[in-house]
Design a protein around this motif. Structure first.
Motif, PDB file in Angstrom:
ATOM      1  N   ASP A  79      -2.083 -15.907 -12.399  1.00  0.00           N
ATOM      2  CA  ASP A  79      -1.508 -17.219 -12.678  1.00  0.00           C
ATOM      3  C   ASP A  79      -0.042 -17.205 -12.264  1.00  0.00           C
ATOM      4  OD1 ASP A  79      -1.427 -19.824 -13.596  1.00  0.00           O
ATOM      5  OD2 ASP A  79      -1.057 -19.271 -15.673  1.00  0.00           O
ATOM      6  N   GLY A  80       0.482 -18.365 -11.908  1.00  0.00           N
ATOM      7  CA  GLY A  80       1.889 -18.444 -11.514  1.00  0.00           C
ATOM      8  C   GLY A  80       2.186 -17.711 -10.230  1.00  0.00           C
ATOM      9  N   PHE A  81       1.338 -17.893  -9.226  1.00  0.00           N
ATOM     10  CA  PHE A  81       1.486 -17.187  -7.952  1.00  0.00           C
ATOM     11  C   PHE A  81       2.759 -17.593  -7.222  1.00  0.00           C
ATOM     12  CE2 PHE A  81      -2.929 -16.435  -8.734  1.00  0.00           C
ATOM     13  CZ  PHE A  81      -3.196 -15.226  -8.122  1.00  0.00           C
ATOM     14  N   ARG A  82       3.367 -16.600  -6.570  1.00  0.00           N
ATOM     15  CA  ARG A  82       4.523 -16.808  -5.683  1.00  0.00           C
ATOM     16  C   ARG A  82       4.236 -16.082  -4.379  1.00  0.00           C
ATOM     17  NH1 ARG A  82       8.239 -14.840 -10.445  1.00  0.00           N
ATOM     18  NH2 ARG A  82       7.723 -12.887  -9.454  1.00  0.00           N
ATOM     19  N   ASP A  83       5.087 -16.286  -3.407  1.00  0.00           N
ATOM     20  CA  ASP A  83       4.933 -15.564  -2.137  1.00  0.00           C
ATOM     21  C   ASP A  83       4.930 -14.064  -2.383  1.00  0.00           C
ATOM     22  OD1 ASP A  83       4.668 -17.708  -0.431  1.00  0.00           O
ATOM     23  OD2 ASP A  83       6.797 -17.834   0.022  1.00  0.00           O
ATOM     24  N   ASP A  84       4.100 -13.361  -1.599  1.00  0.00           N
ATOM     25  CA  ASP A  84       3.957 -11.906  -1.637  1.00  0.00           C
ATOM     26  C   ASP A  84       3.308 -11.392  -2.933  1.00  0.00           C
ATOM     27  OD1 ASP A  84       5.141 -11.762   0.923  1.00  0.00           O
ATOM     28  OD2 ASP A  84       7.139 -11.776   0.016  1.00  0.00           O
ATOM     29  N   ASP A  85       2.544 -12.276  -3.614  1.00  0.00           N
ATOM     30  CA  ASP A  85       1.739 -11.872  -4.768  1.00  0.00           C
ATOM     31  C   ASP A  85       0.321 -11.597  -4.292  1.00  0.00           C
ATOM     32  OD1 ASP A  85       3.855 -12.217  -6.477  1.00  0.00           O
ATOM     33  OD2 ASP A  85       3.088 -14.055  -7.398  1.00  0.00           O
ATOM     34  N   ALA A  86      -0.334 -10.628  -4.937  1.00  0.00           N
ATOM     35  CA  ALA A  86      -1.706 -10.271  -4.571  1.00  0.00           C
ATOM     36  C   ALA A  86      -2.535 -10.056  -5.836  1.00  0.00           C
ATOM     37  CB  ALA A  86      -1.726  -9.011  -3.716  1.00  0.00           C
ATOM     38  N   THR A  87      -3.837 -10.178  -5.678  1.00  0.00           N
ATOM     39  CA  THR A  87      -4.725  -9.912  -6.810  1.00  0.00           C
ATOM     40  C   THR A  87      -5.217  -8.472  -6.797  1.00  0.00           C
ATOM     41  OG1 THR A  87      -6.617 -10.736  -5.550  1.00  0.00           O
ATOM     42  CG2 THR A  87      -5.507 -12.298  -7.021  1.00  0.00           C
ATOM     43  N   LYS A  88      -5.353  -7.851  -5.644  1.00  0.00           N
ATOM     44  CA  LYS A  88      -5.907  -6.489  -5.562  1.00  0.00           C
ATOM     45  C   LYS A  88      -5.013  -5.512  -4.798  1.00  0.00           C
ATOM     46  CE  LYS A  88      -9.930  -7.757  -7.360  1.00  0.00           C
ATOM     47  NZ  LYS A  88     -10.187  -7.542  -8.734  1.00  0.00           N
ATOM     48  N   LEU A  89      -4.317  -5.990  -3.781  1.00  0.00           N
ATOM     49  CA  LEU A  89      -3.486  -5.078  -2.979  1.00  0.00           C
ATOM     50  C   LEU A  89      -2.373  -4.474  -3.831  1.00  0.00           C
ATOM     51  CD1 LEU A  89      -3.076  -7.150   0.318  1.00  0.00           C
ATOM     52  CD2 LEU A  89      -4.351  -5.010   0.047  1.00  0.00           C
ATOM     53  N   PRO A  90      -2.100  -3.181  -3.649  1.00  0.00           N
ATOM     54  CA  PRO A  90      -1.029  -2.558  -4.440  1.00  0.00           C
ATOM     55  C   PRO A  90       0.360  -3.019  -3.987  1.00  0.00           C
ATOM     56  CG  PRO A  90      -2.125  -0.937  -3.008  1.00  0.00           C
ATOM     57  CD  PRO A  90      -2.836  -2.230  -2.828  1.00  0.00           C
ATOM     58  N   VAL A  91       1.293  -2.954  -4.909  1.00  0.00           N
ATOM     59  CA  VAL A  91       2.686  -3.282  -4.604  1.00  0.00           C
ATOM     60  C   VAL A  91       3.154  -2.373  -3.471  1.00  0.00           C
ATOM     61  CG1 VAL A  91       5.052  -3.214  -5.509  1.00  0.00           C
ATOM     62  CG2 VAL A  91       3.190  -4.101  -6.936  1.00  0.00           C
ATOM     63  N   GLY A  92       3.881  -2.937  -2.522  1.00  0.00           N
ATOM     64  CA  GLY A  92       4.393  -2.168  -1.389  1.00  0.00           C
ATOM     65  C   GLY A  92       3.512  -2.255  -0.150  1.00  0.00           C
ATOM     66  N   THR A  93       2.321  -2.845  -0.249  1.00  0.00           N
ATOM     67  CA  THR A  93       1.445  -2.984   0.923  1.00  0.00           C
ATOM     68  C   THR A  93       2.115  -3.904   1.934  1.00  0.00           C
ATOM     69  OG1 THR A  93      -0.527  -2.725  -0.456  1.00  0.00           O
ATOM     70  CG2 THR A  93      -0.834  -3.725   1.718  1.00  0.00           C
ATOM     71  N   GLU A  94       2.203  -3.435   3.175  1.00  0.00           N
ATOM     72  CA  GLU A  94       2.823  -4.231   4.241  1.00  0.00           C
ATOM     73  C   GLU A  94       1.815  -5.220   4.822  1.00  0.00           C
ATOM     74  OE1 GLU A  94       5.807  -2.201   6.895  1.00  0.00           O
ATOM     75  OE2 GLU A  94       4.672  -0.459   6.134  1.00  0.00           O
ATOM     76  N   LEU A  95       2.304  -6.405   5.150  1.00  0.00           N
ATOM     77  CA  LEU A  95       1.480  -7.482   5.704  1.00  0.00           C
ATOM     78  C   LEU A  95       1.982  -7.823   7.100  1.00  0.00           C
ATOM     79  CD1 LEU A  95       1.544  -9.641   2.447  1.00  0.00           C
ATOM     80  CD2 LEU A  95      -0.290  -8.092   3.199  1.00  0.00           C
ATOM     81  N   PHE A  96       1.029  -8.067   8.014  1.00  0.00           N
ATOM     82  CA  PHE A  96       1.371  -8.309   9.417  1.00  0.00           C
ATOM     83  C   PHE A  96       0.648  -9.551   9.942  1.00  0.00           C
ATOM     84  CE2 PHE A  96       1.809  -3.810   8.582  1.00  0.00           C
ATOM     85  CZ  PHE A  96       3.015  -3.490   9.185  1.00  0.00           C
ATOM     86  N   SER A  97       1.256 -10.192  10.897  1.00  0.00           N
ATOM     87  CA  SER A  97       0.599 -11.310  11.577  1.00  0.00           C
ATOM     88  C   SER A  97      -0.429 -10.758  12.556  1.00  0.00           C
ATOM     89  CB  SER A  97       1.627 -12.155  12.337  1.00  0.00           C
ATOM     90  OG  SER A  97       2.221 -11.391  13.367  1.00  0.00           O
ATOM     91  N   VAL A  98      -1.306 -11.644  13.011  1.00  0.00           N
ATOM     92  CA  VAL A  98      -2.276 -11.305  14.056  1.00  0.00           C
ATOM     93  C   VAL A  98      -1.947 -12.235  15.222  1.00  0.00           C
ATOM     94  CG1 VAL A  98      -4.708 -11.264  14.724  1.00  0.00           C
ATOM     95  CG2 VAL A  98      -4.049 -10.618  12.396  1.00  0.00           C
ATOM     96  N   PRO A  99      -1.408 -11.693  16.323  1.00  0.00           N
ATOM     97  CA  PRO A  99      -0.969 -12.540  17.429  1.00  0.00           C
ATOM     98  C   PRO A  99      -2.051 -13.464  17.990  1.00  0.00           C
ATOM     99  CG  PRO A  99      -0.183 -10.296  17.736  1.00  0.00           C
ATOM    100  CD  PRO A  99      -1.123 -10.286  16.568  1.00  0.00           C
TER     101      PRO A  99
END
Length: 167
Positions: free
Chosen positions: A124-144
């Motif tokens: 609840d109260g989601f903000r940018d860079d919040d996840a339900t399962k991914l651990p804190v520190g997981t890097e996210l990348f675009s797909v060109p």
């Protein structure tokens, strides 16, 4: 019921054969006005009641998460309320759900970094860079090659997430 003859004299008791029986209409009161009852009601009331019943029977609801593929029902909070086990992440205001059609991605090269998971186990109260399962520190990348997919770098390799969009 009263008996009345052609001479318009009201007779009590028996009446001669040339008299006929006359009834007062049921819907008339003693003052000559229409009585209120089913026959006297306006058809507008009946129409209103029918429309109200159909609206209630059709599933009218105030639940903001009701319905599928609407902007309101695609919020992270609504997605989690419908599926508490959902694996998703929020990036730049867009909610992405893990693509479950395979394991780690091997056919796509990641693009530039678009964020890092800051909070996890959020429901609840989601903000940018919040996840339900991914651990804190997981890097996210675009797909060109995609406007709807992103990649998360995990210990098992890159995992694809797809934007949850209305439509």
């Amino acid at each position: 019921m009263q008996k009345q003859c052609d001479s318009n004299k009201v007779l009590k008791g028996g009446a001669p054969n040339n008299c006929r029986m006359r009834r007062r209409p049921r819907s008339m009161s003693s003052g000559g006005k229409m009585k209120k009852g089913i026959e006297g009601r306006s058809p507008i009331i009946g129409t209103f009641v029918a429309i109200l019943a159909l609206t209630l029977a059709s599933g009218c609801t105030t639940d903001p998460c009701f319905g599928e593929n609407t902007a309101q029902s695609m919020t992270p909070e609504c997605l989690v309320s419908r599926n508490p086990d959902i694996d998703m992440v929020v990036v730049n205001g867009t909610t992405y759900e893990r693509v479950t059609d395979g394991g780690a991605v091997t056919d796509t090269e990641p693009g530039g970094s678009i964020g890092t998971v800051r909070r996890t186990d959020v429901d609840d109260g989601f903000r940018d860079d919040d996840a339900t399962k991914l651990p804190v520190g997981t890097e996210l990348f675009s797909v060109p090659s995609s406007r709807t997919d992103i990649l998360a770098r995990t210990d098992a390799g890159y995992v694809r997430y797809r934007a949850m969009v209305e439509g």
